[in-house]
Design an enzyme around this catalytic site. Structure first.
Site, PDB file in Angstrom:
ATOM      1  N   THR A  62       0.926  -1.126  -0.010  1.00  0.00           N
ATOM      2  CA  THR A  62       0.048   0.164  -0.015  1.00  0.00           C
ATOM      3  C   THR A  62       0.814   1.172  -0.097  1.00  0.00           C
ATOM      4  OG1 THR A  62      -1.261  -1.185   1.385  1.00  0.00           O
ATOM      5  CG2 THR A  62      -1.938   0.970   1.243  1.00  0.00           C
TER       6      THR A  62
ATOM      7  N   ARG B 184     -12.289  -9.744  -2.527  1.00  0.00           N
ATOM      8  CA  ARG B 184     -11.601  -9.182  -1.058  1.00  0.00           C
ATOM      9  C   ARG B 184     -11.451  -7.793  -1.096  1.00  0.00           C
ATOM     10  NH1 ARG B 184      -6.710  -6.891   0.772  1.00  0.00           N
ATOM     11  NH2 ARG B 184      -6.435  -7.228   3.155  1.00  0.00           N
TER      12      ARG B 184
ATOM     13  N   GLY C 298      -9.444  -4.789   1.358  1.00  0.00           N
ATOM     14  CA  GLY C 298      -8.871  -4.457   2.595  1.00  0.00           C
ATOM     15  C   GLY C 298      -9.118  -3.187   3.154  1.00  0.00           C
ATOM     16  N   ASP C 299      -8.470  -2.515   4.204  1.00  0.00           N
ATOM     17  CA  ASP C 299      -8.786  -1.279   4.788  1.00  0.00           C
ATOM     18  C   ASP C 299      -8.433  -0.044   3.947  1.00  0.00           C
ATOM     19  OD1 ASP C 299      -5.629  -2.081   4.939  1.00  0.00           O
ATOM     20  OD2 ASP C 299      -5.566  -0.324   6.081  1.00  0.00           O
TER      21      ASP C 299
ATOM     22  N   THR D 224      -0.953   0.981   6.464  1.00  0.00           N
ATOM     23  CA  THR D 224      -0.370  -0.161   5.667  1.00  0.00           C
ATOM     24  C   THR D 224      -0.368  -1.565   6.289  1.00  0.00           C
ATOM     25  OG1 THR D 224       1.217  -0.808   4.225  1.00  0.00           O
ATOM     26  CG2 THR D 224       1.822   0.561   5.805  1.00  0.00           C
ATOM     27  N   GLY D 225      -0.734  -2.634   5.937  1.00  0.00           N
ATOM     28  CA  GLY D 225      -0.651  -3.798   6.829  1.00  0.00           C
ATOM     29  C   GLY D 225      -1.615  -4.970   6.638  1.00  0.00           C
TER      30      GLY D 225
ATOM     31  N   GLY E 291      -4.752  -6.043   6.466  1.00  0.00           N
ATOM     32  CA  GLY E 291      -5.931  -5.194   6.274  1.00  0.00           C
ATOM     33  C   GLY E 291      -7.046  -5.650   7.031  1.00  0.00           C
TER      34      GLY E 291
END
Length: 305
Positions: A170, A198, A200-201, A221-222, A224
């Protein structure tokens, strides 16, 4: 000269010193430097935090070293599905897109969604259609289909896994401008071999992206799924507002909590007064910061702070 701060990231993860190839190290640093300078030029001319974060993220989206835009990873089905979000801390207006496939710069599309004002989050074919109506630059799917990203997909599919424990590519930017306004933007290609649509965040306002002039602006970032459960970006702002913590301490406390929940990753954050920085719990995070009157500072590994 105006007083401003710009902080950027290009993802966090397993890039420990000595493990990252030298060419990738130097290429990522050059990309981070270019992104900082693009956003800083606007801020130094008295521009808005919102314009600066969009400009910085667009540079990172165009750089194949990062998992966003041009360098986006492939889904399990061999498609590059792009997510992005942007938020203005002055008005708390926000825009986001998910699973777009033909827009060169998804962060620009997220801003168009925000400025249109009828919705906050558009996805898939509808987001692609809105992009065309808005006149944004369109590219064929081949633009995103880099051979190295295809190789990564093939490798993961051969082993039956996906990259949730590896490197989160990200990209993001947060800024405080001379008027004390903050903004945040985030863009990603998601996880290699992600399945079933899917999300993510990154495009979820409050999870991976959030900005509020009363507190701070944050881009994450990570892992999610864990950042979503923690509502990480908003939680950092809430702790600044309600717990008397500064943005960096609030970020560190939320990243620590994410670690307890089993998540990996990092955040960048900045307050309206220009106090900014990062927190992460992985061996490295592509990151940089630039303030008015100062040279850019760029780092990758956890021992560079």
């Amino acid at each position: 000269m105006s007083n401003w701060t710009l902080v950027i990231h290009g993802g966090s993860g397993s890039m420990a010193r000595g493990r990252l190839p030298e060419a990738e190290d130097q290429g990522a640093r050059a990309g981070l430097d270019a992104a900082l300078r693009a956003g800083a030029a606007l801020l130094d001319a008295g521009g808005s935090a919102l314009d600066a974060v969009e400009a910085a993220v667009k540079v990172l989206e165009d750089d194949a070293h990062f998992n966003a835009g041009r360098g986006a990873v492939f889904s399990w089905d061999g498609v590059n599905e792009l997510d992005a979000a942007i938020m203005d801390g002055a008005s708390r207006a926000a825009g986001a897109v998910s699973a777009v496939t033909t827009t060169r710069n998804p962060v620009a599309l997220a801003r168009k969604v925000m400025e249109d004002g009828r919705h906050v989050l558009l996805s898939g074919a509808g987001a692609d259609g809105f992009s065309r109506e808005a006149g944004l630059e369109q590219v064929p799917p081949e633009y995103f289909a880099l051979p190295e990203r295809r190789r990564q997909l093939d490798e993961i599919k051969a082993g039956g896994g996906f990259d949730s424990a590896m490197k989160y590519g990200t990209v993001g930017a947060v800024a405080a401008d001379a008027r004390g306004h903050v903004a945040a933007a985030t863009s990603t290609g998601g996880l290699t071999a992600k399945r079933w649509g899917r999300i993510g965040d990154s495009p979820l306002i409050g999870a991976g992206t959030y900005a509020d002039d009363r507190a701070c602006a944050t881009s994450c970032t990570g892992s999610g799924e864990v950042f979503i459960r923690a509502v990480a970006a908003h939680e950092i702002a809430a702790r600044v507002r309600l717990s008397q913590l500064g943005p960096i301490d609030a970020a560190a406390s939320v990243v620590a909590e994410i670690g307890v929940m089993g998540g990996k990753g990092g955040v960048i954050t900045v307050g309206p007064d220009g106090t900014g920085g990062w927190a992460f719990n992985t061996p490295g995070m592509y990151r940089g910061i630039m303030r008015s009157g100062e040279a850019p500072r760029i780092a990758i590994y956890d021992d560079e702070d």
